[in-house]
Design an enzyme around this catalytic site. Structure first.
Site, short mmCIF file in Angstrom:
data_model
loop_
_atom_site.label_atom_id
_atom_site.label_comp_id
_atom_site.label_asym_id
_atom_site.label_seq_id
_atom_site.Cartn_x
_atom_site.Cartn_y
_atom_site.Cartn_z
CE LYS A 225 -3.09 2.54 3.11
NZ LYS A 225 -3.92 2.50 4.25
CG ASP B 217 -5.57 7.76 4.42
OD1 ASP B 217 -6.63 8.44 4.03
OD2 ASP B 217 -5.68 6.77 5.32
CE LYS C 278 -6.82 8.65 7.73
NZ LYS C 278 -7.01 7.53 8.57
CG ASP D 116 -1.90 5.13 4.85
OD1 ASP D 116 -1.68 4.17 5.62
OD2 ASP D 116 -3.06 5.56 4.27
CG ASP E 180 -9.93 7.44 6.63
OD1 ASP E 180 -8.90 7.24 5.89
OD2 ASP E 180 -9.86 7.58 7.65
CD GLU F 262 -6.67 5.13 2.18
OE1 GLU F 262 -7.58 5.17 3.17
OE2 GLU F 262 -5.68 4.91 2.90
NE ARG G 71 -10.62 -1.40 3.99
CZ ARG G 71 -11.11 -1.81 5.12
NH1 ARG G 71 -12.21 -2.20 5.33
NH2 ARG G 71 -10.36 -1.40 6.13
N1 BES Z 1 -4.07 4.68 6.85
C1 BES Z 1 -5.36 4.44 7.51
C2 BES Z 1 -4.96 3.24 8.50
C3 BES Z 1 -3.91 3.69 9.81
C4 BES Z 1 -4.56 4.33 10.94
C5 BES Z 1 -2.68 3.60 9.53
C6 BES Z 1 -3.44 4.84 12.07
C7 BES Z 1 -2.02 4.03 10.52
C8 BES Z 1 -2.17 4.52 11.67
C9 BES Z 1 -6.38 3.72 6.98
O1 BES Z 1 -6.64 3.99 5.42
C10 BES Z 1 -7.86 3.87 7.50
O2 BES Z 1 -8.06 4.95 7.62
N2 BES Z 1 -8.62 2.80 7.81
C11 BES Z 1 -9.50 3.25 8.59
C12 BES Z 1 -10.55 2.11 8.03
C13 BES Z 1 -11.92 2.21 8.45
C14 BES Z 1 -12.67 3.40 7.63
C15 BES Z 1 -12.71 1.05 8.24
C16 BES Z 1 -9.46 3.04 10.17
O3 BES Z 1 -8.81 1.97 10.51
O4 BES Z 1 -10.28 3.79 10.69
ZN ZN Z 2 -4.68 4.58 4.66
ZN ZN Z 3 -7.66 5.73 5.12
#
Ligand code: BES
Ligand code: ZN
Ligand code: ZN
Length: 501
Positions: free
Chosen positions: A265, A270, A277, A288, A347, A349, A351
């Site tokens: 990824k 992000d 966010k 990210d 968010d 994204e 996946r």
């Molecule tokens: N890049 C984030 C995940 C992340 C969070 C990485 C904290 C490092 C530290 C990812 O793209 C994300 O935002 N995931 C969401 C998924 C949710 C919307 C299902 C999350 O983990 O809140």
């Molecule tokens: Zn992310």
């Molecule tokens: Zn995200």
């Protein structure tokens, strides 16, 4: 970094700091340490017996040698409990000592370290080399230099037999740690610098230095032609062009059908997109892209090791921004295999870019896939910052990843992939939704990617959200990106090529 092995008596090695490890409740019983202590008139034994130094893990203390040794100072480092001292702690203890010695102004270091029970000479030399080279990096790249700063450490000496095995360990350790530091340097750059296009340029530069690597980069137009609607949806809100960075290493013997794909990824920032966010901590989302950076680093290490197997490294480099063209919650996108995805949260994204990434890998003939990503905040909730989450199938492939991680000193912990989690991703209008409920968030992220993995593909998913970077300095590692995954993926490929398992 110059790393050499020296079998002279420790008291004769001329360095700024001789580093000696003492266990908790231990003393200077090691023969080599005892002779150093003798030369110092018993100073080490004395500070230990007076409990000025306890040998606690990563504890350090400095003793000036005042000309009694060739080294200017001895830096004692605590090894913790001897019964717990393994290669993982050897590597970290070396790193902690190297950091402490450098803070005190040392620029050449010699290590007098104990051998963990059962460890091979190669593994010990490798762990010491990795600990020093990884430990000594500090990410203050944009601080203006005043000219009176501490210079970098330039020389590492391992005190021990100058044997072929020792030198092989040093060679392996240098390849691994330099690749990990390369990954860290990519990840550390801020997102205004490390755009997808810049990441592709850095990958091209690295490939240019290795005759056994090739690179192709797919831009927006090529992705459109391939029908990669899932990755393009994420890219839609940003002015920077997405890049699918594809690095090939073809070391496989004729007739070997296996091809390992490492898919990372690479979200260079992000913001969350339309599902933006919160402001607090958003700056960490420059990290990210750590998955893609780890893939690029692993490809460098593999080019240098030269295993007999075919590998393809893919970085899905995209910026997730809320620009006017950005996708909206509720939009439906079509991935490269025609599957439709309802994007309920922009968010989630990672996946989405990985869906097209793993499909492309399989189209290119991958039989084994490892995807690596900072995918879910839930990975931090399940395991803290101690380990990455591992999921996938079949179990035999996950076991190989676990073994490779164990050899690397990178901790992974398997989570289950129950079929029931798939229920969470039911969409009212499309084949699948990109988010479910909050429970089991890491497994749900994995189960989404599984939808794009063919039945016959062996697949492992490494969610490194908790370990790819640290917010604060650790005794053994500077804050910032860690390079997690480079060594595990490299060892995995080497093990498969060796047919070791
Ligand atoms: N890049 C984030 C995940 C992340 C969070 C990485 C904290 C490092 C530290 C990812 O793209 C994300 O935002 N995931 C969401 C998924 C949710 C919307 C299902 C999350 O983990 O809140
Ligand atoms: Zn992310
Ligand atoms: Zn995200």
């Amino acid at each position: 970094m110059d790393v050499r092995v020296d079998n002279s008596p420790a008291s004769e090695i001329k360095v700024d700091a001789l580093i000696a490890c003492v266990f908790k409740d231990g003393g200077v019983e090691d023969e080599r340490l005892a002779s150093v202590d003798k030369a110092l008139g018993g100073a080490l034994a004395e500070i230990i017996s007076r409990k000025e130094f306890h040998g606690r893990r990563y504890e350090t203390d400095i003793v000036l040698t005042m000309g009694k040794l060739a080294a200017r100072r001895v830096l004692l480092v605590g090894g913790g409990k001897q019964s717990e001292f393994d290669l993982f702690y050897l590597r970290n203890t070396v790193a902690a000592a190297a950091r402490a010695a450098h803070k005190k102004g040392a620029r050449s270091l010699a290590f007098l370290m104990p051998t963990p029970a059962g460890a091979s000479i190669i593994a010990v030399a490798q762990a010491i080399t990795e600990g020093a080279i990884i430990g000594l990096i500090n990410p203050d790249i944009y601080k203006t230099r005043e000219g009176d700063e501490q210079g970098d450490v330039e020389q590492i000496v391992i005190v021990g037999d100058n044997s072929a095995e020792m030198n092989e360990g040093v060679r392996r350790g240098k390849i691994m740690s330099e690749a990990a530091n390369f990954t860290r340097s990519l990840a550390e750059e801020p997102a205004n610098i490390m755009t997808p296009v810049r990441l592709a340029e850095e990958a091209r530069k690295m490939v240019g230095q290795h005759t056994n690597l090739e690179i192709t980069v797919l831009g927006r137009a090529e992705m459109e032609a391939k029908g990669m609607g899932s990755i393009l949806g994420v890219a839609a809100g940003s002015h920077t062009e997405p890049q699918l960075i594809v690095i090939s290493y073809n070391g496989g013997k004729k007739g070997d059908q296996r091809k390992i794909a490492l898919v990372g990824k690479g979200i260079t920032f992000d913001s969350g997109g339309t599902s933006i966010k919160p402001a607090q901590n958003m700056h960490y989302m420059k990290y990210d892209m750590c998955g893609a950076a780890a893939v690029i680093g692993a490809m460098q290490a593999l080019a240098e090791f030269g295993p007999a197997i075919n590998v393809i490294g893919i970085g899905c480099a995209v910026e997730n921004m809320p620009g006017g063209g950005a996708q909206r919650p509720g939009d439906v996108r079509r991935a490269m295999n025609g599957k439709t995805i309802e994007v309920l949260n922009t968010d989630a994204e990672g996946r989405l870019v990985l869906a097209d990434g793993v499909l492309y890998a399989q189209e290119q003939g991958a039989t084994h896939v490892v995807d690596i990503c900072t995918l879910t905040g839930a990975a931090v909730i399940s395991l803290g910052h101690a380990a990455a989450a591992l999921l996938g199938q079949p179990q035999s492939w996950l076991d190989q990843v676990k073994d490779a991680a164990e050899e690397s000193g990178e901790r992974v912990w398997q989570l289950p992939l129950y079929n029931e989690y798939r229920e969470e991703l039911k969409s009212n209008i499309a084949d699948i939704a990109n988010v479910g409920g909050r429970a089991a968030g890491t497994a749900i992220g994995a189960i989404f990617i599984k939808e794009f993995i063919e039945e016959s593909t062996e697949w492992a998913h490494l969610d490194i959200a908790a370990v790819a970077y640290t917010e604060h300095d650790q005794p053994y590692l500077a804050h910032g990106s860690s390079g997690f995954g480079v060594r595990t993926m490299t060892n995995l490929v080497l093990d498969v090529a060796d047919g070791a398992k």
